[in-house]
Design an enzyme around this catalytic site. Sequence first.
Site, PDB file in Angstrom:
ATOM      1  N   ARG A  40       0.840  -1.205   0.000  1.00  0.00           N
ATOM      2  CA  ARG A  40       0.000   0.000   0.000  1.00  0.00           C
ATOM      3  C   ARG A  40       0.869   1.246   0.000  1.00  0.00           C
ATOM      4  O   ARG A  40       0.606   2.217  -0.714  1.00  0.00           O
ATOM      5  CB  ARG A  40      -0.936  -0.011   1.220  1.00  0.00           C
ATOM      6  CG  ARG A  40      -1.649   1.305   1.508  1.00  0.00           C
ATOM      7  CD  ARG A  40      -2.451   1.810   0.314  1.00  0.00           C
ATOM      8  NE  ARG A  40      -2.937   3.150   0.488  1.00  0.00           N
ATOM      9  CZ  ARG A  40      -2.287   4.268   0.153  1.00  0.00           C
ATOM     10  NH1 ARG A  40      -1.071   4.214  -0.355  1.00  0.00           N
ATOM     11  NH2 ARG A  40      -2.843   5.450   0.314  1.00  0.00           N
ATOM     12  N   LEU A  69      -0.977   7.489   8.617  1.00  0.00           N
ATOM     13  CA  LEU A  69      -2.117   6.578   8.681  1.00  0.00           C
ATOM     14  C   LEU A  69      -1.922   5.409   7.716  1.00  0.00           C
ATOM     15  O   LEU A  69      -2.667   5.255   6.748  1.00  0.00           O
ATOM     16  CB  LEU A  69      -3.416   7.318   8.331  1.00  0.00           C
ATOM     17  CG  LEU A  69      -3.761   8.548   9.166  1.00  0.00           C
ATOM     18  CD1 LEU A  69      -5.002   9.236   8.631  1.00  0.00           C
ATOM     19  CD2 LEU A  69      -3.932   8.176  10.617  1.00  0.00           C
ATOM     20  N   PRO A  70      -0.920   4.577   7.961  1.00  0.00           N
ATOM     21  CA  PRO A  70      -0.755   3.424   7.082  1.00  0.00           C
ATOM     22  C   PRO A  70      -1.970   2.513   7.184  1.00  0.00           C
ATOM     23  O   PRO A  70      -2.550   2.374   8.259  1.00  0.00           O
ATOM     24  CB  PRO A  70       0.511   2.748   7.600  1.00  0.00           C
ATOM     25  CG  PRO A  70       0.698   3.240   8.981  1.00  0.00           C
ATOM     26  CD  PRO A  70       0.050   4.580   9.058  1.00  0.00           C
ATOM     27  N   HIS A  71      -2.366   1.943   6.051  1.00  0.00           N
ATOM     28  CA  HIS A  71      -3.540   1.076   6.052  1.00  0.00           C
ATOM     29  C   HIS A  71      -3.436   0.078   4.914  1.00  0.00           C
ATOM     30  O   HIS A  71      -2.754   0.323   3.922  1.00  0.00           O
ATOM     31  CB  HIS A  71      -4.826   1.897   5.933  1.00  0.00           C
ATOM     32  CG  HIS A  71      -4.846   2.811   4.742  1.00  0.00           C
ATOM     33  ND1 HIS A  71      -4.210   4.035   4.744  1.00  0.00           N
ATOM     34  CD2 HIS A  71      -5.389   2.669   3.524  1.00  0.00           C
ATOM     35  CE1 HIS A  71      -4.386   4.614   3.569  1.00  0.00           C
ATOM     36  NE2 HIS A  71      -5.087   3.807   2.807  1.00  0.00           N
ATOM     37  N   ALA A  72      -4.101  -1.044   5.104  1.00  0.00           N
ATOM     38  CA  ALA A  72      -4.082  -2.082   4.078  1.00  0.00           C
ATOM     39  C   ALA A  72      -5.206  -3.072   4.316  1.00  0.00           C
ATOM     40  O   ALA A  72      -5.697  -3.212   5.432  1.00  0.00           O
ATOM     41  CB  ALA A  72      -2.738  -2.812   4.102  1.00  0.00           C
TER      42      ALA A  72
END
Length: 154
Positions: free
Chosen positions: A50, A64-67
Amino acid sequence: MKFVDLISPTAVKVVSSTSSKKRLMHDISDLAEGAYGVNAPRILEALMEREALGPTGVGHGVALPHARIPGIDEVAGAFILLEKPVDFDAVDRQPVDIVFAIFAPEEAGVEHLKALALVSRSLRDQGLCAKLRANPVPTTLYTILTETEASKAA
């Protein structure tokens, strides 16, 4: 969606220092594995994939890392406060010290977006970020995150 539904008290951690963005992603993955029982290498791979699409550092010291993660049943989060900020390729080029990662099931649609919106909106509040930075104790950080929302609802 509420913070109390999104994050477990065991998914909050203070890290004294980390050497790089990649090392921080390892820390996030390990924290999520401990809190939610999801395979850390799988989380790391999804977060890095991501991140390759574009950095998730949103500015003002926040990332705000997200996956989407195969094998999880519901949207979940992990919070890390860094005592020493790290370069995260943020949009404002400032180092990051507040990191809220969001993990969603592969088929999660609107719930993933609701979680991102909640966290993004909340962490744009400089007062909340100042409170988080001033309280480097995981249980206190969890309380601040979950009570902020309750006081806004009242």
